[in-house]
Design a protein around this motif. Structure first.
Motif, PDB file in Angstrom:
ATOM      1  N   ALA A  21       0.853  -1.269  -0.061  1.00  0.00           N
ATOM      2  CA  ALA A  21       0.068   0.190   0.030  1.00  0.00           C
ATOM      3  C   ALA A  21       0.981   1.107  -0.017  1.00  0.00           C
ATOM      4  O   ALA A  21       1.958   1.288   0.400  1.00  0.00           O
ATOM      5  N   ALA A  22       0.523   2.244  -0.766  1.00  0.00           N
ATOM      6  CA  ALA A  22       1.108   3.454  -0.620  1.00  0.00           C
ATOM      7  C   ALA A  22       1.267   4.004   0.789  1.00  0.00           C
ATOM      8  O   ALA A  22       0.068   3.950   1.551  1.00  0.00           O
ATOM      9  N   PRO A  23       2.100   4.811   1.261  1.00  0.00           N
ATOM     10  CA  PRO A  23       2.455   5.468   2.573  1.00  0.00           C
ATOM     11  C   PRO A  23       1.038   6.317   2.945  1.00  0.00           C
ATOM     12  O   PRO A  23       0.632   7.128   1.965  1.00  0.00           O
ATOM     13  N   LEU A  24       0.604   6.167   4.157  1.00  0.00           N
ATOM     14  CA  LEU A  24      -0.620   7.126   4.586  1.00  0.00           C
ATOM     15  C   LEU A  24       0.039   8.191   5.147  1.00  0.00           C
ATOM     16  O   LEU A  24       0.827   8.309   6.141  1.00  0.00           O
ATOM     17  N   VAL A  25      -0.337   9.579   4.782  1.00  0.00           N
ATOM     18  CA  VAL A  25       0.101  10.818   5.346  1.00  0.00           C
ATOM     19  C   VAL A  25      -1.066  11.261   6.085  1.00  0.00           C
ATOM     20  O   VAL A  25      -2.086  11.720   5.427  1.00  0.00           O
ATOM     21  N   GLU A  26      -1.208  11.466   7.265  1.00  0.00           N
ATOM     22  CA  GLU A  26      -2.230  12.257   8.095  1.00  0.00           C
ATOM     23  C   GLU A  26      -1.812  13.965   8.151  1.00  0.00           C
ATOM     24  O   GLU A  26      -0.694  14.044   8.608  1.00  0.00           O
ATOM     25  N   VAL A  27      -2.752  14.634   7.836  1.00  0.00           N
ATOM     26  CA  VAL A  27      -2.484  16.150   7.723  1.00  0.00           C
ATOM     27  C   VAL A  27      -3.282  16.655   8.623  1.00  0.00           C
ATOM     28  O   VAL A  27      -4.529  16.482   8.463  1.00  0.00           O
ATOM     29  N   TRP A  28      -2.936  17.386   9.412  1.00  0.00           N
ATOM     30  CA  TRP A  28      -3.764  18.640  10.268  1.00  0.00           C
ATOM     31  C   TRP A  28      -3.627  19.905   9.953  1.00  0.00           C
ATOM     32  O   TRP A  28      -2.599  20.477   9.782  1.00  0.00           O
ATOM     33  N   LYS A  29      -4.714  20.663   9.448  1.00  0.00           N
ATOM     34  CA  LYS A  29      -4.825  21.811   8.761  1.00  0.00           C
ATOM     35  C   LYS A  29      -6.048  22.627   9.288  1.00  0.00           C
ATOM     36  O   LYS A  29      -7.036  21.968   9.677  1.00  0.00           O
ATOM     37  N   ASP A  30      -6.214  23.800   8.890  1.00  0.00           N
ATOM     38  CA  ASP A  30      -7.344  24.518   8.799  1.00  0.00           C
ATOM     39  C   ASP A  30      -8.371  24.246   7.472  1.00  0.00           C
ATOM     40  O   ASP A  30      -7.406  24.194   6.541  1.00  0.00           O
ATOM     41  N   PRO A  31      -9.453  24.038   7.610  1.00  0.00           N
ATOM     42  CA  PRO A  31     -10.323  23.856   6.300  1.00  0.00           C
ATOM     43  C   PRO A  31     -10.315  24.676   5.351  1.00  0.00           C
ATOM     44  O   PRO A  31     -10.414  24.390   3.995  1.00  0.00           O
ATOM     45  N   GLN A  32      -9.854  26.289   5.662  1.00  0.00           N
ATOM     46  CA  GLN A  32     -10.008  27.187   4.662  1.00  0.00           C
ATOM     47  C   GLN A  32      -8.500  27.410   4.103  1.00  0.00           C
ATOM     48  O   GLN A  32      -8.284  28.271   3.308  1.00  0.00           O
ATOM     49  N   CYS A  33      -7.293  26.772   4.350  1.00  0.00           N
ATOM     50  CA  CYS A  33      -6.065  27.119   4.130  1.00  0.00           C
ATOM     51  C   CYS A  33      -5.798  26.380   2.664  1.00  0.00           C
ATOM     52  O   CYS A  33      -5.536  25.276   2.487  1.00  0.00           O
ATOM     53  N   GLY A  34      -5.846  27.205   1.644  1.00  0.00           N
ATOM     54  CA  GLY A  34      -5.613  26.696   0.194  1.00  0.00           C
ATOM     55  C   GLY A  34      -4.266  26.338  -0.004  1.00  0.00           C
ATOM     56  O   GLY A  34      -4.315  25.259  -0.902  1.00  0.00           O
ATOM     57  N   CYS A  35      -3.310  26.938   0.461  1.00  0.00           N
ATOM     58  CA  CYS A  35      -1.838  26.288   0.223  1.00  0.00           C
ATOM     59  C   CYS A  35      -1.777  24.961   0.989  1.00  0.00           C
ATOM     60  O   CYS A  35      -0.993  23.979   0.241  1.00  0.00           O
ATOM     61  N   CYS A  36      -2.402  24.731   2.037  1.00  0.00           N
ATOM     62  CA  CYS A  36      -2.344  23.319   2.619  1.00  0.00           C
ATOM     63  C   CYS A  36      -3.184  22.176   1.583  1.00  0.00           C
ATOM     64  O   CYS A  36      -2.414  21.139   1.394  1.00  0.00           O
ATOM     65  N   ASN A  37      -4.170  22.530   0.979  1.00  0.00           N
ATOM     66  CA  ASN A  37      -4.860  21.815   0.144  1.00  0.00           C
ATOM     67  C   ASN A  37      -3.941  21.400  -1.158  1.00  0.00           C
ATOM     68  O   ASN A  37      -3.872  20.523  -1.794  1.00  0.00           O
ATOM     69  N   ASP A  38      -3.247  22.508  -1.338  1.00  0.00           N
ATOM     70  CA  ASP A  38      -2.499  22.493  -2.670  1.00  0.00           C
ATOM     71  C   ASP A  38      -1.310  21.110  -2.615  1.00  0.00           C
ATOM     72  O   ASP A  38      -0.912  20.579  -3.427  1.00  0.00           O
ATOM     73  N   TRP A  39      -0.638  21.535  -1.454  1.00  0.00           N
ATOM     74  CA  TRP A  39       0.359  20.507  -0.795  1.00  0.00           C
ATOM     75  C   TRP A  39      -0.118  19.020  -0.735  1.00  0.00           C
ATOM     76  O   TRP A  39       0.616  18.262  -0.957  1.00  0.00           O
ATOM     77  N   ILE A  40      -1.176  18.978  -0.212  1.00  0.00           N
ATOM     78  CA  ILE A  40      -1.916  17.565  -0.235  1.00  0.00           C
ATOM     79  C   ILE A  40      -1.947  17.099  -1.452  1.00  0.00           C
ATOM     80  O   ILE A  40      -1.637  15.842  -1.816  1.00  0.00           O
ATOM     81  N   ARG A  41      -2.395  17.615  -2.501  1.00  0.00           N
ATOM     82  CA  ARG A  41      -2.607  17.400  -4.057  1.00  0.00           C
ATOM     83  C   ARG A  41      -1.006  16.981  -4.531  1.00  0.00           C
ATOM     84  O   ARG A  41      -0.935  16.038  -5.379  1.00  0.00           O
ATOM     85  N   HIS A  42      -0.213  17.965  -4.165  1.00  0.00           N
ATOM     86  CA  HIS A  42       1.264  17.508  -4.506  1.00  0.00           C
ATOM     87  C   HIS A  42       1.534  15.930  -3.821  1.00  0.00           C
ATOM     88  O   HIS A  42       2.160  15.330  -4.558  1.00  0.00           O
ATOM     89  N   LEU A  43       1.368  15.867  -2.763  1.00  0.00           N
ATOM     90  CA  LEU A  43       1.539  14.336  -2.155  1.00  0.00           C
ATOM     91  C   LEU A  43       0.841  13.354  -2.678  1.00  0.00           C
ATOM     92  O   LEU A  43       1.561  12.357  -3.150  1.00  0.00           O
ATOM     93  N   GLU A  44      -0.407  13.631  -3.127  1.00  0.00           N
ATOM     94  CA  GLU A  44      -1.211  12.486  -3.969  1.00  0.00           C
ATOM     95  C   GLU A  44      -0.571  12.102  -5.425  1.00  0.00           C
ATOM     96  O   GLU A  44      -0.665  11.249  -5.809  1.00  0.00           O
ATOM     97  N   ALA A  45      -0.170  13.437  -5.878  1.00  0.00           N
ATOM     98  CA  ALA A  45       0.423  13.280  -7.475  1.00  0.00           C
ATOM     99  C   ALA A  45       1.733  12.171  -7.185  1.00  0.00           C
ATOM    100  O   ALA A  45       2.092  11.932  -8.299  1.00  0.00           O
ATOM    101  N   ASN A  46       2.514  12.391  -5.795  1.00  0.00           N
ATOM    102  CA  ASN A  46       3.556  11.716  -5.989  1.00  0.00           C
ATOM    103  C   ASN A  46       3.446  10.204  -5.172  1.00  0.00           C
ATOM    104  O   ASN A  46       4.359   9.680  -4.698  1.00  0.00           O
ATOM    105  N   GLY A  47       2.232   9.873  -5.203  1.00  0.00           N
ATOM    106  CA  GLY A  47       2.093   8.459  -4.725  1.00  0.00           C
ATOM    107  C   GLY A  47       1.528   8.344  -3.391  1.00  0.00           C
ATOM    108  O   GLY A  47       1.623   7.043  -2.736  1.00  0.00           O
ATOM    109  N   PHE A  48       1.378   9.184  -2.368  1.00  0.00           N
ATOM    110  CA  PHE A  48       0.941   8.990  -1.089  1.00  0.00           C
ATOM    111  C   PHE A  48      -0.680   9.219  -0.990  1.00  0.00           C
ATOM    112  O   PHE A  48      -1.316   9.643  -1.893  1.00  0.00           O
TER     113      PHE A  48
END
Length: 232
Positions: A21-48
């Motif tokens: 299984a791909a590594p699971l990353v747990e992320v704690w953030k504010d729901p309105q943080c746009g750059c946090c969501n962009d970082w999550i998409r970066h991780l997902e695009a790289n197999g996480f």
């Protein structure tokens, strides 16, 4: 034929062998943080795989032992390590391969050009930054360096007011989400960000969509609006 199939299954070379299984990353953030969501998409695009918790990250950062001075807008946990801020996926993958005796990695603050802070709204700006390997005693060493060419920062306004647009107001939580321009005092580039509000009375009369001018500061790992008013 049955013997051959049994041998393939036992040797782990069968076509039906489960893939790790791909590594699971747990992320704690504010729901309105746009750059946090962009970082999550970066991780997902790289197999996480990513599981996000929209509960803010200050409490979890403290609970996981990441020093506040190394803080950013989101805190993550993967493979027994803590990851703070906009750390590139390649460095997380390296961390999981090498398995150093450490607390984890941090990219303090929010450098422009790091993953999640590299969208078109930042133009071609690329600030140099380091990925730090954080030891359990809080000491650090440079794990990776990204010394990109930095464009000239916009000149600070004389009265140090920033400008933005109200996106959301949460009076009960004393929070306001602002889509703002540069904030020179915080070295913060344009983005959409959730701020705490020092005095909830400052929120009176404000509505989503309103243009505002505001002052903000960082205290105890949080970004706090200290004054805000309608833009002229």
């Amino acid at each position: 034929m049955r013997w051959g199939a049994a041998w393939l299954a036992a040797s782990g070379t069968g076509l039906g062998m489960a893939q790790p299984a791909a590594p699971l990353v747990e992320v704690w953030k504010d729901p309105q943080c746009g750059c946090c969501n962009d970082w999550i998409r970066h991780l997902e695009a790289n197999g996480f795989r990513v599981q996000a918790f929209d509960s803010g990250n200050a409490g979890m950062r403290q609970r996981l032992g990441m020093p506040q001075a190394l803080g950013s807008c989101h805190t993550a946990r993967v493979g027994g390590y803590v990851v703070e801020g906009h750390v590139p996926a390649a460095d997380i993958q390296r961390l999981l391969r090498e398995r150093p005796a450490a607390l984890g990695l941090s990219v303090p603050r929010m450098p422009v050009g790091s993953p999640g802070m590299d969208g078109p709204e930042y133009g071609n700006r690329r600030d140099p930054y380091d990925v730090l390997l954080v030891q359990r005693d809080g000491s650090t060493r440079v794990y990776a360096s990204y010394h990109q060419t930095q464009s000239a920062a916009p000149a600070a306004t004389a009265d140090r007011w920033a400008e933005g647009e109200v996106r959301r107001i949460d009076t009960a939580a004393r929070k306001i989400t602002l889509r703002h321009g540069d904030i020179p005092d915080l070295d913060m580039p344009p983005m959409t960000m959730v701020f705490q509000v020092r005095d909830p009375a400052l929120l009176q009369g404000l509505q989503p969509g309103a243009r505002v001018r505001f002052r903000a500061q960082k205290a105890d790992g949080a970004y706090i609006v200290t004054d805000i008013k309608a833009a002229p």
